[in-house]
Design an enzyme around this catalytic site. Structure first.
Site, mmCIF file in Angstrom:
data_model
loop_
_atom_site.group_PDB
_atom_site.id
_atom_site.type_symbol
_atom_site.label_atom_id
_atom_site.label_comp_id
_atom_site.label_asym_id
_atom_site.label_seq_id
_atom_site.Cartn_x
_atom_site.Cartn_y
_atom_site.Cartn_z
ATOM 1 N N CYS A 1 41.686 43.430 38.215
ATOM 2 C CA CYS A 1 41.056 44.631 37.660
ATOM 3 C C CYS A 1 41.063 44.459 36.143
ATOM 4 C CB CYS A 1 41.852 45.876 38.064
ATOM 5 S SG CYS A 1 41.289 47.375 37.226
ATOM 6 N N THR A 2 39.984 44.905 35.535
ATOM 7 C CA THR A 2 39.822 44.672 34.091
ATOM 8 C C THR A 2 40.985 45.165 33.237
ATOM 9 O OG1 THR A 2 38.602 46.745 34.128
ATOM 10 C CG2 THR A 2 37.317 44.697 34.046
ATOM 11 N N HIS A 3 41.635 46.243 33.682
ATOM 12 C CA HIS A 3 42.696 46.830 32.861
ATOM 13 C C HIS A 3 44.025 46.075 32.979
ATOM 14 C CE1 HIS A 3 39.814 50.063 32.936
ATOM 15 N NE2 HIS A 3 40.566 50.841 32.195
ATOM 16 N N ASN B 1 35.745 44.056 37.978
ATOM 17 C CA ASN B 1 36.089 43.466 39.274
ATOM 18 C C ASN B 1 35.407 44.192 40.419
ATOM 19 O OD1 ASN B 1 38.661 41.403 39.156
ATOM 20 N ND2 ASN B 1 38.529 42.738 37.392
ATOM 21 N N THR B 2 35.381 45.533 40.331
ATOM 22 C CA THR B 2 34.798 46.313 41.418
ATOM 23 C C THR B 2 33.306 45.999 41.564
ATOM 24 O OG1 THR B 2 36.390 48.063 40.924
ATOM 25 C CG2 THR B 2 34.536 48.650 42.318
ATOM 26 N N TYR C 1 34.703 53.242 38.781
ATOM 27 C CA TYR C 1 33.940 52.592 39.843
ATOM 28 C C TYR C 1 34.846 52.285 41.044
ATOM 29 C CZ TYR C 1 29.757 51.475 36.982
ATOM 30 O OH TYR C 1 28.607 51.521 36.228
ATOM 31 N N GLY C 2 36.145 52.164 40.752
ATOM 32 C CA GLY C 2 37.099 51.643 41.738
ATOM 33 C C GLY C 2 37.279 52.468 42.988
ATOM 34 N N ASP D 1 30.662 46.850 32.210
ATOM 35 C CA ASP D 1 31.818 47.329 32.977
ATOM 36 C C ASP D 1 31.651 48.839 33.160
ATOM 37 O OD1 ASP D 1 34.468 47.409 34.118
ATOM 38 O OD2 ASP D 1 35.181 48.259 32.234
ATOM 39 N N SER D 2 32.532 49.414 33.978
ATOM 40 C CA SER D 2 32.498 50.864 34.160
ATOM 41 C C SER D 2 32.949 51.590 32.891
ATOM 42 C CB SER D 2 33.422 51.244 35.317
ATOM 43 O OG SER D 2 34.722 50.727 35.086
#
Ligand code: DGL
Length: 280
Positions: free
Chosen positions: A193-195, A83-84, A51-52, A19-20
């Site tokens: 989105c991961t968060h 996700n991005t 990254y978004g 992930d970022s």
């Protein structure tokens, strides 16, 4: 110990997850909970996030470098837990690989398509994810009659990283972001989105009982399980002596990463290794 090799793949090898930054830990967490036999090598690109807001070319370049690094760790499969990067780079990098790789967008899209009853799905994510229209594309491939409404929520990532999960400020921001989607009469909302799974209770309260929340992190762990079983490379639970089950690498800010990891993972993270990802 029985032979655990299928076509040169060792079932005991780890799954690479990247992930970022810290967000992909929500995906790692679901893999830990649902596939306890699997080992994980996690990489968080903390030096180059977010990254978004970056371009497709940049995200593809970053993803290629990370995959090259993960291959040095002898992983048997890769999960793009971002996700991005799933939306912008998976299609490109999967053509270049001889081990299985999955992202989080397809599993999330598949579940949301099955859940919606009125055919109106909302997706929230970073600007790059929403602008890529990848969730819409995946959902429309499954069912072209479904309408997908996207909304970028760029303030959510910093608010989560600040730990403001239940703060009135976050609630106000969430109300503003979600208002537009809720007016579209959606009955399903993808936390794209991961968060965002960490904002699940707050978002759920604002969206109300009529809207089902879909967490792609959970669905991705399930997809990984199916994939490993299908390929015959699921770890039967044999651990080699002295092997760490989970290893974490970052490109910067290891201490901050460690604190976040220990606040959300069902595992005590002790060592975070910092690497120079530009070398890969
Ligand atoms: N991991 C990213 C995602 O899921 C969010 C954080 C970032 O923008 O780097 O899209």
């Amino acid at each position: 110990m029985k032979d655990c090799k299928i076509e040169n793949t060792d079932c005991r090898a780890a799954v690479g997850v990247f992930d970022s930054g810290v967000g992909g830990l929500t995906v790692a967490r679901e893999i830990m909970r649902n596939l306890p036999n699997e080992r994980i090598v996690y990489f968080g690109d903390t030096a180059r996030l977010p990254y978004g807001s970056k371009s497709k070319e940049t995200i593809i370049r970053f993803s290629r470098q990370i995959i090259r690094f993960l291959r040095t760790q002898n992983v048997k499969a890769i999960v793009i837990a971002c996700n991005t990067a799933s939306a912008l780079a998976l299609e490109e990098v999967e053509k270049e690989l001889d081990i299985p790789i999955i992202g989080v967008v397809k599993p999330g899209a598949r579940v949301a398509s099955g859940v919606t009853e009125n055919g109106r799905i909302g997706v929230i994510g970073t600007e790059s994810t929403i602008n890529s229209h990848m969730y819409r594309q995946m959902i429309r491939q499954i069912d072209p009659t479904i309408t997908v409404y996207g909304k970028a929520c760029p303030l959510f990532v910093p608010l989560v990283e600040e730990g403001w999960l239940k703060d009135p400020v976050t609630e106000e921001v969430a109300k503003r972001y979600l208002d537009e989607l809720l007016r579209k009469d959606i009955d399903t909302l993808i936390l794209g989105c991961t968060h965002y799974p960490l904002l699940r209770s707050l978002v759920g309260r604002i969206a109300g009982d009529a809207v089902t929340l879909v967490n792609p992190a959970y669905e991705t762990a399930k997809e990984l399980e199916r994939l490993l079983l299908q390929r015959g490379i699921a770890n039967p639970g044999e651990k080699e002596p002295g092997q760490e089950p989970y290893r974490f690498f970052v490109s910067d800010a290891a201490d901050k990463f460690k604190n976040f990891a220990n606040s959300i993972l069902p595992y005590d993270v002790e060592t975070i290794r910092k690497i120079n990802i530009e070398e890969y």
